[in-house]
Design a protein around this motif. Structure first.
Motif, PDB file in Angstrom:
ATOM      1  N   VAL A 132       0.796  -1.222   0.000  1.00 25.48           N
ATOM      2  CA  VAL A 132       0.000   0.000   0.000  1.00 25.48           C
ATOM      3  C   VAL A 132       0.831   1.276   0.000  1.00 25.48           C
ATOM      4  CG1 VAL A 132      -2.009  -1.034   1.059  1.00 25.48           C
ATOM      5  CG2 VAL A 132      -0.223  -0.115   2.526  1.00 25.48           C
ATOM      6  N   HIS A 133       2.152   1.160  -0.239  1.00 31.29           N
ATOM      7  CA  HIS A 133       2.950   2.375  -0.386  1.00 31.29           C
ATOM      8  C   HIS A 133       2.440   3.153  -1.583  1.00 31.29           C
ATOM      9  CE1 HIS A 133       5.582   1.431   2.794  1.00 31.29           C
ATOM     10  NE2 HIS A 133       6.181   0.427   2.189  1.00 31.29           N
ATOM     11  N   THR A 134       2.329   4.457  -1.404  1.00 28.02           N
ATOM     12  CA  THR A 134       1.682   5.263  -2.432  1.00 28.02           C
ATOM     13  C   THR A 134       2.449   6.542  -2.696  1.00 28.02           C
ATOM     14  OG1 THR A 134      -0.406   4.446  -1.614  1.00 28.02           O
ATOM     15  CG2 THR A 134      -0.484   6.361  -3.061  1.00 28.02           C
ATOM     16  N   PRO A 135       2.864   6.820  -3.949  1.00 28.60           N
ATOM     17  CA  PRO A 135       3.555   8.071  -4.228  1.00 28.60           C
ATOM     18  C   PRO A 135       2.565   9.207  -4.409  1.00 28.60           C
ATOM     19  CG  PRO A 135       3.427   6.780  -6.207  1.00 28.60           C
ATOM     20  CD  PRO A 135       2.747   5.998  -5.125  1.00 28.60           C
ATOM     21  N   LEU A 136       2.607  10.155  -3.514  1.00 26.89           N
ATOM     22  CA  LEU A 136       1.710  11.310  -3.619  1.00 26.89           C
ATOM     23  C   LEU A 136       2.438  12.401  -4.366  1.00 26.89           C
ATOM     24  CD1 LEU A 136      -0.927  12.595  -2.924  1.00 26.89           C
ATOM     25  CD2 LEU A 136      -0.003  13.270  -0.737  1.00 26.89           C
ATOM     26  N   HIS A 189      -1.229  -1.907  -5.217  1.00 25.32           N
ATOM     27  CA  HIS A 189       0.008  -1.664  -5.959  1.00 25.32           C
ATOM     28  C   HIS A 189      -0.035  -0.321  -6.684  1.00 25.32           C
ATOM     29  CE1 HIS A 189       1.382  -5.730  -5.138  1.00 25.32           C
ATOM     30  NE2 HIS A 189       0.176  -6.136  -5.455  1.00 25.32           N
ATOM     31  N   PHE A 190      -0.710   0.634  -6.077  1.00 24.07           N
ATOM     32  CA  PHE A 190      -0.824   1.941  -6.700  1.00 24.07           C
ATOM     33  C   PHE A 190       0.537   2.602  -6.921  1.00 24.07           C
ATOM     34  CE2 PHE A 190      -1.175   6.593  -5.991  1.00 24.07           C
ATOM     35  CZ  PHE A 190      -1.751   6.910  -7.208  1.00 24.07           C
ATOM     36  N   SER A 191       1.451   2.425  -5.966  1.00 25.90           N
ATOM     37  CA  SER A 191       2.777   3.031  -6.089  1.00 25.90           C
ATOM     38  C   SER A 191       3.463   2.585  -7.371  1.00 25.90           C
ATOM     39  CB  SER A 191       3.633   2.653  -4.875  1.00 25.90           C
ATOM     40  OG  SER A 191       4.943   3.143  -5.018  1.00 25.90           O
ATOM     41  N   GLU A 192       3.457   1.300  -7.576  1.00 23.81           N
ATOM     42  CA  GLU A 192       4.087   0.736  -8.770  1.00 23.81           C
ATOM     43  C   GLU A 192       3.357   1.185 -10.039  1.00 23.81           C
ATOM     44  OE1 GLU A 192       4.727  -3.723 -10.716  1.00 23.81           O
ATOM     45  OE2 GLU A 192       4.316  -3.491  -8.577  1.00 23.81           O
ATOM     46  N   ASN A 193       2.038   1.132 -10.020  1.00 27.20           N
ATOM     47  CA  ASN A 193       1.256   1.479 -11.213  1.00 27.20           C
ATOM     48  C   ASN A 193       1.394   2.948 -11.575  1.00 27.20           C
ATOM     49  OD1 ASN A 193       0.400  -1.160 -11.268  1.00 27.20           O
ATOM     50  ND2 ASN A 193      -1.563  -0.752 -10.274  1.00 27.20           N
ATOM     51  N   TRP A 194       1.339   3.830 -10.566  1.00 23.76           N
ATOM     52  CA  TRP A 194       1.482   5.249 -10.859  1.00 23.76           C
ATOM     53  C   TRP A 194       2.898   5.584 -11.321  1.00 23.76           C
ATOM     54  CZ3 TRP A 194      -1.425   8.885 -12.386  1.00 23.76           C
ATOM     55  CH2 TRP A 194      -1.002  10.222 -12.337  1.00 23.76           C
ATOM     56  N   PHE A 212       4.667   3.691 -13.315  1.00 25.13           N
ATOM     57  CA  PHE A 212       4.641   3.441 -14.757  1.00 25.13           C
ATOM     58  C   PHE A 212       3.867   4.537 -15.490  1.00 25.13           C
ATOM     59  CE2 PHE A 212       5.372  -1.103 -13.482  1.00 25.13           C
ATOM     60  CZ  PHE A 212       6.604  -1.219 -14.115  1.00 25.13           C
ATOM     61  N   MET A 213       2.759   4.984 -14.900  1.00 22.13           N
ATOM     62  CA  MET A 213       1.969   6.038 -15.530  1.00 22.13           C
ATOM     63  C   MET A 213       2.760   7.342 -15.613  1.00 22.13           C
ATOM     64  SD  MET A 213      -1.007   6.187 -16.942  1.00 22.13           S
ATOM     65  CE  MET A 213      -1.814   4.772 -16.170  1.00 22.13           C
ATOM     66  N   SER A 214       3.686   7.552 -14.695  1.00 28.31           N
ATOM     67  CA  SER A 214       4.468   8.781 -14.668  1.00 28.31           C
ATOM     68  C   SER A 214       5.497   8.852 -15.790  1.00 28.31           C
ATOM     69  CB  SER A 214       5.184   8.919 -13.313  1.00 28.31           C
ATOM     70  OG  SER A 214       4.255   9.082 -12.265  1.00 28.31           O
ATOM     71  N   LEU A 215       5.675   7.762 -16.525  1.00 27.28           N
ATOM     72  CA  LEU A 215       6.553   7.808 -17.693  1.00 27.28           C
ATOM     73  C   LEU A 215       5.899   8.538 -18.856  1.00 27.28           C
ATOM     74  CD1 LEU A 215       7.968   4.170 -17.633  1.00 27.28           C
ATOM     75  CD2 LEU A 215       9.079   6.250 -16.808  1.00 27.28           C
ATOM     76  N   ALA A 216       4.579   8.645 -18.836  1.00 26.96           N
ATOM     77  CA  ALA A 216       3.860   9.286 -19.933  1.00 26.96           C
ATOM     78  C   ALA A 216       4.270  10.746 -20.128  1.00 26.96           C
ATOM     79  CB  ALA A 216       2.347   9.176 -19.706  1.00 26.96           C
ATOM     80  N   ALA A 229      -6.417   9.280  -8.781  1.00 25.86           N
ATOM     81  CA  ALA A 229      -7.618   8.635  -8.256  1.00 25.86           C
ATOM     82  C   ALA A 229      -8.198   7.658  -9.270  1.00 25.86           C
ATOM     83  CB  ALA A 229      -8.663   9.692  -7.887  1.00 25.86           C
ATOM     84  N   VAL A 230      -8.165   8.009 -10.556  1.00 25.08           N
ATOM     85  CA  VAL A 230      -8.635   7.096 -11.599  1.00 25.08           C
ATOM     86  C   VAL A 230      -7.752   5.860 -11.652  1.00 25.08           C
ATOM     87  CG1 VAL A 230      -9.006   6.831 -14.085  1.00 25.08           C
ATOM     88  CG2 VAL A 230      -9.647   8.966 -12.953  1.00 25.08           C
ATOM     89  N   THR A 231      -6.472   6.032 -11.447  1.00 27.97           N
ATOM     90  CA  THR A 231      -5.545   4.900 -11.433  1.00 27.97           C
ATOM     91  C   THR A 231      -5.912   3.921 -10.328  1.00 27.97           C
ATOM     92  OG1 THR A 231      -3.756   6.275 -12.317  1.00 27.97           O
ATOM     93  CG2 THR A 231      -3.116   4.237 -11.228  1.00 27.97           C
ATOM     94  N   ILE A 232      -6.290   4.433  -9.172  1.00 26.05           N
ATOM     95  CA  ILE A 232      -6.718   3.559  -8.076  1.00 26.05           C
ATOM     96  C   ILE A 232      -8.013   2.849  -8.437  1.00 26.05           C
ATOM     97  CG2 ILE A 232      -7.561   3.525  -5.699  1.00 26.05           C
ATOM     98  CD1 ILE A 232      -5.603   5.743  -5.052  1.00 26.05           C
ATOM     99  N   GLU A 233      -8.967   3.566  -8.994  1.00 21.72           N
ATOM    100  CA  GLU A 233     -10.246   2.957  -9.372  1.00 21.72           C
ATOM    101  C   GLU A 233     -10.060   1.833 -10.390  1.00 21.72           C
ATOM    102  OE1 GLU A 233     -13.096   5.745 -10.799  1.00 21.72           O
ATOM    103  OE2 GLU A 233     -13.742   6.325  -8.793  1.00 21.72           O
TER     104      GLU A 233
END
Length: 548
Positions: free
Chosen positions: A224-228, A436-441, A443-447, A426-430
């Motif tokens: 549940v680590h999350t990059p804010l 695994h939001f930290s990991e997913n966001w 990857f999204m931050s490469l955009a 928030a959409v990424t979490i939904e």
């Protein structure tokens, strides 16, 4: 109350918050590049394409290092990041100032590849420093305050981050109007010194036991680590969900569950029951948990990724080049070009973008959260709204012919860019789940790196194609504040200097709008009708964020 846990409104806790605000103030100056970028290009005879590459190096420093910074602050706390931020910001801005003051060697027509690479490295360091500072500040602040005050306190930190470019641009150009070397010195000192203060005073302060905050630990904590952050930045759209019971802490922070029990045994039982829920969720029975290879082959990920490429690329292109845009409009409108007056218009655009960027993060969070909780509206429904704001901002910029009206486009762009980072986490979490939001966001931050590289370099080449060396013609002579040797190339054609690049961004944002409409309609159908694309996707926070 535990003897090591100061009161919520104690001096030490409030002192840490104030120090975090100062750190955040020194962390958002990458958005101020347009306040000195055109003069840097003029002084060092940089093409506008090369200038955009230097700007992009800062973007890579911000987004490319965010996952690593998040892991480090989770494991070691804010102090290591404060050290990194101090040296990165000091070296980055001091290095840029050094090359600006030094100028070109006698007889040289341009920078050597080695010096250009060094400038890119300096830009990269400024991005790294900004990321380290904001992650440390938000992480410590969110862990130091209970859920009832967490959204407010982290919101204050993010407000200072969003206003950083405005404050430094205003102070720098007030004290050093037309003196870019002085402005760069202000950035070097003003951004690095708060990190020293943060090293000693920014820290996670334990909450009183009466607050009943339970923090996941061990195996669950890793999930549940999350990059804010980003740009950086889980916004108020997630933070302000105070009606629920899990609240994101900060950049790479833990998710905290607020329990209503009053004894230690009850808290342990409550924690255990939530672990059971998390375990059930991982098995797929209560909500989406998508990561790794499953994310790479997931259509929703690529849908959001492509939208993010289009929109962040547009935002970063405009933010990085609004100084050149204002210069071109100003040069086309006046018979005598005055660099000091041009610098005022540059500073005004940077300030406008900074303020509206801050407002956008707040407004979209309130709108999306309110409609989600009151009317069960999917947050993805607002993707098209954000994309439409981008379209309007770029259309407005295309229609502006005079520098006095450019503030309208800058305000709309800042509002839309801030809204993006207020909504997309928030959409990424939904869509992909909380564990695994930290990991997913990450990857999204490469955009943003991809989008800004494509559109910003395109802007530079288009601007270069319309630029020329200044001549003593009556239309646009250089005033006494500059000389031809200092102004290598410039565009005096007004909107024609960059109009083709705005056509690209309008097309990109229109595509993002169409994709956003599709995403919103599809999620409405999934929510109402269940199985539309082979399986209903229940937003995970609705399953796991409710109190047991």
């Amino acid at each position: 109350m535990h003897p090591e846990s100061p009161a919520i409104f104690s001096i030490v806790r409030i002192g840490s918050l104030l120090a975090s605000l100062l750190v955040a103030l020194g962390s958002g100056t990458n958005y101020a590049f347009s306040a000195y970028g055109p003069q840097l290009a003029s002084r060092l005879h940089l093409s506008h394409t090369r200038l955009n590459v230097i700007s992009l190096s800062g973007t890579v420093g911000v987004y490319g290092t965010a996952p690593l910074m998040g892991k480090l602050v989770d494991a070691r706390g804010p102090r290591p990041l404060m050290v990194i931020a101090f040296f990165s910001l000091l070296v980055g801005y001091s290095g840029i100032r050094h090359f600006y003051v030094q100028g070109l060697p006698d007889g040289a027509s341009g920078l050597s590849n080695w010096v250009f690479a060094a400038l890119m490295a300096c830009g990269f360091f400024t991005g790294v420093g900004g990321t380290g500072g904001i992650m440390s500040a938000t992480n410590a602040t969110a862990k130091s305050f209970p859920h009832r005050a967490r959204a407010t306190t982290t919101g204050l930190v993010f407000s200072m981050f969003g206003l950083s470019a405005f404050i430094f641009s205003t102070v720098g150009h007030t004290l050093f109007l037309g003196d870019i070397a002085g402005f760069l010195l202000t950035l070097a000192v003003g951004t690095s010194l708060p990190m020293i203060l943060g090293f000693f005073f920014v820290r996670s302060i334990p909450l009183p036991t009466s607050e009943h905050d339970i923090i996941y630990s061990g195996e669950d904590a890793d999930d549940v680590h999350t990059p804010l952050f980003g740009h950086q930045e889980l916004s108020s759209s997630v933070e302000s969900s105070t009606a629920t019971r899990i609240h994101p802490h900060s950049a790479s922070a833990d998710y905290v569950i607020s329990s209503s029990s009053s004894t230690q045994s009850e808290r342990i039982q409550s924690n255990a029951s939530r672990r059971d829920i998390a375990s059930t969720s991982k098995k797929g029975s209560t909500g989406p948990v998508i990561r790794g290879l499953a994310l790479a082959v997931n259509g929703d990920f690529w849908l959001l990724f492509v939208i993010t490429i289009f929109l962040t690329g547009t935002g970063l292109m405009y933010i990085g080049n609004v100084g050149l845009i204002s210069q071109a409009l100003y040069a086309n409108a006046v018979p005598t070009y005055d660099e000091r007056e041009a610098a005022k218009w540059q500073s005004a655009q940077v300030s406008t973008v900074s303020i509206s960027n801050c407002l956008g993060r707040i407004i979209i969070g309130v709108i999306a959260d309110s409609s989600h909780h009151l009317m069960e509206t999917p947050r993805s429904s607002y993707i098209s709204f954000v994309a439409l704001l981008f379209v309007i901002s770029q259309t407005t910029a295309f229609a502006v012919n005079d520098v006095t009206g450019l503030w309208k486009a800058s305000a709309l762009l800042g509002l839309s860019y801030g809204s993006l980072f207020g909504l997309f986490p928030a959409v990424t979490i939904e869509w992909f789940g909380l564990p695994h939001f930290s990991e997913n966001w990450g990857f999204m931050s490469l955009a943003p790196v991809i989008g800004s590289n494509i559109l910003s370099i395109a802007f530079g080449r288009i601007f270069d194609a319309h630029s020329r060396a200044p001549t003593p013609e009556p239309r646009s002579p250089i005033s006494h504040t500059s000389s031809p040797s200092e102004s290598h190339s410039m565009c005096f054609e007004g909107r024609a200097c960059y109009a083709d690049s705005l056509k690209l961004t309008i097309a990109a944002c229109t595509c993002a709008f169409a994709l956003g409409v599709y995403a919103g309609i599809r999620d409405w159908r999934r929510q109402k009708g269940g199985d539309v694309d082979g399986g209903a996707r229940t937003p995970i926070e609705d399953e796991r964020w409710e109190e047991v």
